[in-house]
Design an enzyme around this catalytic site. Structure first.
Site, PDB file in Angstrom:
ATOM      1  N   ASP A  37       0.832  -1.210   0.000  1.00 28.88           N
ATOM      2  CA  ASP A  37       0.000   0.000   0.000  1.00 28.88           C
ATOM      3  C   ASP A  37       0.866   1.260   0.000  1.00 28.88           C
ATOM      4  O   ASP A  37       1.959   1.267  -0.574  1.00 28.88           O
ATOM      5  CB  ASP A  37      -0.929  -0.045   1.240  1.00 28.88           C
ATOM      6  CG  ASP A  37      -2.292   0.551   0.945  1.00 28.88           C
ATOM      7  OD1 ASP A  37      -2.353   1.775   0.790  1.00 28.88           O
ATOM      8  OD2 ASP A  37      -3.277  -0.194   0.840  1.00 28.88           O
ATOM      9  N   ASN A 161     -15.029  -1.478  -7.446  1.00 26.31           N
ATOM     10  CA  ASN A 161     -16.260  -0.682  -7.396  1.00 26.31           C
ATOM     11  C   ASN A 161     -16.614   0.035  -8.683  1.00 26.31           C
ATOM     12  O   ASN A 161     -17.522   0.841  -8.710  1.00 26.31           O
ATOM     13  CB  ASN A 161     -16.126   0.464  -6.386  1.00 26.31           C
ATOM     14  CG  ASN A 161     -16.935   0.213  -5.159  1.00 26.31           C
ATOM     15  OD1 ASN A 161     -16.355  -0.134  -4.173  1.00 26.31           O
ATOM     16  ND2 ASN A 161     -18.249   0.335  -5.222  1.00 26.31           N
TER      17      ASN A 161
END
Lengths: 268, 258
Positions: A37, A161
């Site tokens: 990340d 998404n």
């Protein structure tokens, strides 16, 4: 020896796995979890002392290498993900693999290098709250995910998404993909066999650690993913020899049990 | 027409083009359409402010291209450094994200709020993609009415992704138009020293089809060779005609393929 019991079923509808609830009382001790990340703020009170290693991508000639990192988190996202995992599995060994905002680079190549690094290190759980829609990464990512599967690394990825499919979350066989739900109990996750993204976990207004020793209420699949990574850390402490396939089956069995017997829900 | 008349016409044409607002004449319809879409989508999202940020340079910096709401005028062209703020993260991660309580804590990339005097409390940011590339970020900020504001919902996050798809096509068109506009300006100002590297870079971003890209690349190459002078142009034509003649002798498949 493993306590996971495979039961034969005549009805064809009962659980493949029967797991007692003892794993819920565990803390993820001894289980390594990589968070690929934006880095992790190791000074955050929720994470202090929990980050075993922080590395970040550096470009060395044309290669990408990982060097110890002292730059913390450049965006807050990695800290949020680490906080969610640490809340569920407080004794898991967290490894920060910084690929976003690292040394001015953050492209797909760096992301792949971070995944490769984590597989080589054989971290048991790899949290990927990011992805790519670039088709040129399809094949190399597929290859890396297969390598992870064979190495026994359990990769958990967030869906994106968006109308376009993102990689690797659409690879269903070699990893565990997660989408957000409005559920708040991390143990009460769902499993939707047959869907491209199989697991649902809390991802709406999740209170998470953030930069500057603060907290945020965040919504996104990015925050559903570490819930499952944390759950897997607990399962692996209870059953250290589980393979990626068995972990997925266990998650399926637990989710089915959750669905059939909502009274089992637990709050932490 | 005599050479002097031709020169005069050229000078007149050049000054005419220069007097037209070339900076905006091509891109304005596109930015207007983006703004209209922002307005419609913000109403559907029950959001007070909405903005589009686009890549600014190669290092992940962002710049506000379009905005609607109370501080829209102040926000335009403001820059967000690479990786900063929620928009910076969404650009680099490709993951949409909603934050309910932005203003609660000390750490927040608040340079934009400082510049505009606005108070961001709740935000939804989603990436703008075109042909698999992330080309910018779409943001919705706060709600219509008075605070405290309800956070953005997962259903609104899905709607934002659909709006982003429509807006990203326009943002891509804006980028291409701006490039051609800038090239045009350069050609007008300095017609003998055209720099083709920008065109090449733009072509690299086109991912419609490999064949299309190759054709465009060939066209650029031809233009570049032609611009070198009459001799080069003539040689290029002869070479190409030779290839055609050679190819015509092969009826079934091209012998050049291997």
């Amino acid at each position: 020896m493993t306590d996971v019991i495979v039961s034969e079923s005549n009805s064809g509808s009962s659980n493949l796995f029967q797991i007692d609830d003892n794993w819920k009382k565990l803390t993820g001790k001894g289980v390594s979890v990589a968070i690929i990340d934006s880095g992790i703020d190791v000074e955050h009170p929720d994470l202090h002392g929990k980050i075993k290693e922080s590395v970040e991508a550096q470009r060395e000639n044309k290669r990408i290498v990982f060097e110890p990192s002292e730059t913390g988190d450049s965006a807050g996202h990695g800290t949020a993900c680490a906080g969610i995992i640490a809340k569920i599995a407080p004794d898991a060994q967290l490894h920060s693999v910084k690929v976003l905002g690292a040394g001015g680079i953050g492209d797909g190549q760096t992301f792949l290098a971070g995944l490769e690094y984590s597989i080589k290190k054989r971290y048991r759980v790899i949290n990927l709250s990011l992805g790519t829609t670039k088709p040129q990464f399809f094949a190399p990512l597929h290859d890396l995910l297969d390598r992870a599967y064979q190495a026994g690394c359990i990769v958990v990825a967030a869906a994106n998404n968006l109308p376009q499919p993102s990689f690797p979350s659409v690879f269903s066989s070699s990893l565990i993909s997660v989408i957000k739900s409005a559920e708040t109990d991390p143990y009460n996750f769902g499993f939707h066999y047959g869907e491209i993204i199989e697991l649902t976990a809390p991802g709406v207004n999740v209170r998470t650690p953030w930069l500057g020793k603060g907290y945020r209420n965040l919504t996104g699949n990015s925050f559903a993913c570490p819930h499952i990574a944390g759950i897997i850390a607990l399962l692996l402490e209870a059953y250290p020899d589980l393979t990626p396939f068995q972990v997925k089956s266990a998650l399926y069995a637990i989710a089915k049990e959750n669905q059939e017997n909502p009274a089992r829900q637990t709050n932490i | 027409m005599s050479a002097t008349n031709e020169n005069n016409l050229q000078i007149k044409l050049q000054s005419l083009i220069e007097t037209i607002d070339v900076a905006n004449v091509l891109t304005e319809p596109i930015t207007n359409s983006i703004e209209n879409l922002l307005r419609i989508s913000a109403a559907a999202m029950n959001s007070e402010e909405a903005s589009v940020l686009i890549r600014d340079g190669d290092q992940g910096d962002l710049r506000f291209l379009s905005a609607i709401g109370k501080v829209a005028g102040k926000i335009l062209n403001l820059k967000v450094p690479a990786g900063k703020g929620i928009a910076g993260f969404v650009l680099s991660s490709g993951q949409p994200m909603a934050v309910a309580n932005v203003g609660d804590e000390s750490f927040f990339y608040d340079e934009v709020d400082k510049s505009t005097g606005y108070s961001t409390q709740t935000i939804l940011a989603t990436p703008l993609r075109y042909n698999d590339e992330i080309i910018g970020v779409l943001e919705y900020v706060n709600r219509i009415g008075d605070p405290p504001f309800e956070p953005f919902t997962p259903a609104e996050m899905d709607s934002a992704a659909l709006f982003a798809e429509a807006i990203s096509t326009l943002v891509h068109a804006y980028g291409s138009t701006k490039l051609f506009q800038e090239l045009d300006n350069k050609i007008i100002k300095n017609k003998n020293e055209t720099d083709y590297t920008e065109v090449r870079r733009w072509l690299e971003t086109l991912r419609d089809s490999a064949e299309h890209r190759e054709m465009m690349d060939l066209a650029i190459l031809l233009r570049e060779v032609s611009s070198r002078g009459d001799g080069e142009r003539q040689l290029c034509r002869e070479l190409l005609e030779s290839i055609l003649r050679f190819s015509d002798t092969k009826t079934e498949t091209s012998l050049l393929s291997f």
